[in-house]
Design an enzyme around this catalytic site. Structure first.
Site, short mmCIF file in Angstrom:
data_model
loop_
_atom_site.label_atom_id
_atom_site.label_comp_id
_atom_site.label_asym_id
_atom_site.label_seq_id
_atom_site.Cartn_x
_atom_site.Cartn_y
_atom_site.Cartn_z
N ARG A 53 0.81 -1.22 0.00
CA ARG A 53 0.00 0.00 0.00
C ARG A 53 0.85 1.27 0.00
O ARG A 53 1.83 1.39 0.72
CB ARG A 53 -0.94 -0.01 1.20
CG ARG A 53 -0.29 -0.11 2.57
CD ARG A 53 -1.36 -0.29 3.66
NE ARG A 53 -0.83 -0.13 4.99
CZ ARG A 53 -0.39 -1.13 5.75
NH1 ARG A 53 -0.40 -2.36 5.27
NH2 ARG A 53 0.07 -0.89 6.97
N ARG A 85 1.64 -4.09 3.47
CA ARG A 85 2.66 -3.28 4.16
C ARG A 85 3.05 -2.11 3.26
O ARG A 85 2.97 -2.19 2.04
CB ARG A 85 3.90 -4.14 4.47
CG ARG A 85 5.09 -3.33 5.01
CD ARG A 85 6.29 -4.19 5.30
NE ARG A 85 7.48 -3.38 5.50
CZ ARG A 85 8.67 -3.83 5.88
NH1 ARG A 85 8.83 -5.14 6.11
NH2 ARG A 85 9.70 -3.03 6.03
N HIS A 86 3.48 -1.01 3.89
CA HIS A 86 4.08 0.09 3.14
C HIS A 86 5.50 -0.32 2.75
O HIS A 86 6.44 -0.23 3.55
CB HIS A 86 4.13 1.36 4.00
CG HIS A 86 2.80 1.96 4.30
ND1 HIS A 86 1.97 2.46 3.33
CD2 HIS A 86 2.15 2.15 5.48
CE1 HIS A 86 0.87 2.93 3.88
NE2 HIS A 86 0.94 2.74 5.18
N VAL A 87 5.67 -0.79 1.53
CA VAL A 87 6.98 -1.25 1.08
C VAL A 87 7.04 -1.15 -0.44
O VAL A 87 6.03 -1.36 -1.13
CB VAL A 87 7.25 -2.70 1.54
CG1 VAL A 87 6.29 -3.69 0.89
CG2 VAL A 87 8.70 -3.11 1.27
#
Length: 405
Positions: free
Chosen positions: A105, A163-165
């Site tokens: 995300r 996950r923010h990745v």
């Protein structure tokens, strides 16, 4: 003279040795007939006791999540051979396709809204949702990439990991590539939402921003956004505003440098690895598309999203005190984000094309911030709020610029 025959051996009443021997043979034959019956009863009891012990051990195994120690000792005594060695692996459980989904995300692009929906859907559809609490580490070393990809691959299927990745290339390390999904939004809108969210939080609590950025000094917290943009502060300049493209370009160092190389690589990854990349401005259509493409994850998502209870909860994620910069500042910001806008327009066109293929009508809308819009924007740009204004005015302004993130 009469002969006495009483002493004759032929008519004597005393048993002869032959009679005794015959009688004993009969006794032994009777005993020998009873002995097998006695052994059969004993064997039957032994079998029943063995069966009882086996059932008890099996029950104990299931209740405790593992075999009893005595069974482990027996296995060690007999050797390390297993059922799989002799018969091969069991028939795998039939899984939905795809059964491995990754939602890397993008920050301030509706991710909290979608994660709330996913938590409700995971309970409803019985898939494994793993939502990482790591928010500030999108770039990983090669070792960290491998560890994360292995951890993701070991999640019981079907799963959805979020996950923010930045994009991870599983196939590069010979790991099965999952299906990717994502959502982006107008780049300037995303930037403004992040800028004010870091300073003033959202409707979840008045002190939310202080918890998120406790080390921010007041002169930075109340820095006018026009000054930040026009005087080229790091937060309002490249590479900080080059934010969306790296999420799709990947972990290569060049992905963080604004330019054509990162832009084209991001486009290629979207076409090859993403099942869907939607745009936040058309969120209901995005949810409908996800419901069509991933029914075992998203069936019923629109009903949940439109429900009054969810609306009440979703409204708490809106950024407050958000206002638009001046025309001059917007022109400067738009120029700095020209690659971001080229990528956004590419995603919007691809999204509309996918909707057309599925049979959904698409109402094409121009980007919120484009050169043709800037003149009109100057007429409706509100002034920044003063600190001594009343709370009611504050709420009205916040509601007018409410953006769900």
């Amino acid at each position: 003279m009469m002969k006495n025959f009483s002493g004759s051996p032929l008519h004597s009443n005393s048993p002869t040795p032959n009679h005794v021997r015959e009688r004993n043979n009969r006794k032994y034959s009777a005993l020998s007939a009873l002995l097998p019956l006695r052994f059969s009863l004993r064997g039957y009891g032994f079998c029943m006791a063995t069966l009882f012990l086996f059932c008890f051990a099996s029950l104990f195994y299931q209740l405790n999540g593992g075999p009893p120690k005595v069974l482990l000792d027996i296995r060690q005594y007999l050797g390390e051979s297993t059922y799989l060695d002799d018969h091969g692996p069991p028939v795998p459980r039939v899984l939905p396709f795809p059964s491995q989904v990754v939602y890397n995300r993008v920050g301030k692009c509706g991710s909290r809204t979608v994660v709330i929906l996913l938590r409700l859907l995971a309970e409803k559809h019985q898939f494994n949702l793993v939502s990482s609490d790591i928010h500030n580490k999108t770039r990983l070393t090669k070792h960290e990439q491998v560890d994360l990809m292995k951890n993701i691959s070991n999640i019981p299927q079907p799963f959805l990991y979020t996950r923010h990745v930045h994009f991870l290339n599983f196939t590069r390390f010979r790991i099965e590539q999952p299906v990717y999904i994502n959502i982006i939004r107008d780049p300037i809108n995303r930037f403004l939402s992040n800028y004010f969210f870091r300073r003033f939080g959202d409707w979840r609590g008045e002190q939310n921003h202080l918890i998120r950025t406790p080390g921010m000094k007041d002169d930075e917290r109340y820095l006018d956004i026009n000054v930040c943009i026009l005087e080229n502060y790091p937060e309002c300049s490249n590479p900080r505003v080059f934010y969306i493209i790296p999420y799709f370009c990947g972990q290569h160092p060049q992905c963080r440098e604004p330019g054509v190389w990162a832009l084209e690589r991001a486009k290629q990854n979207v076409l090859e690895n993403y099942l869907l990349v939607g745009i936040l401005e058309e969120l209901e259509d995005v949810l409908l598309m996800l419901e069509r493409l991933l029914p075992h994850y998203f069936t019923g998502v629109l009903n949940i999203y439109k429900s009054p209870d969810y609306k009440k909860m979703g409204n708490m994620t809106g950024t407050v005190r958000k206002h638009t910069p001046t025309l001059e500042a917007l022109q400067v910001l738009y120029h700095r984000m020209r690659y971001e806008y080229e990528f956004y327009n590419f995603i919007r066109d691809e999204f509309h094309l996918t909707k057309k293929k599925i049979g959904l009508k698409s109402v094409s809308q121009p980007a919120a911030y484009s050169p043709t819009f800037l003149r009109e924007l100057a007429l409706r740009t509100p002034e920044p709020l003063d600190e001594d204004e009343e709370l009611e005015t504050d709420l009205e302004d916040a509601n007018s610029w409410l953006v769900h993130t």
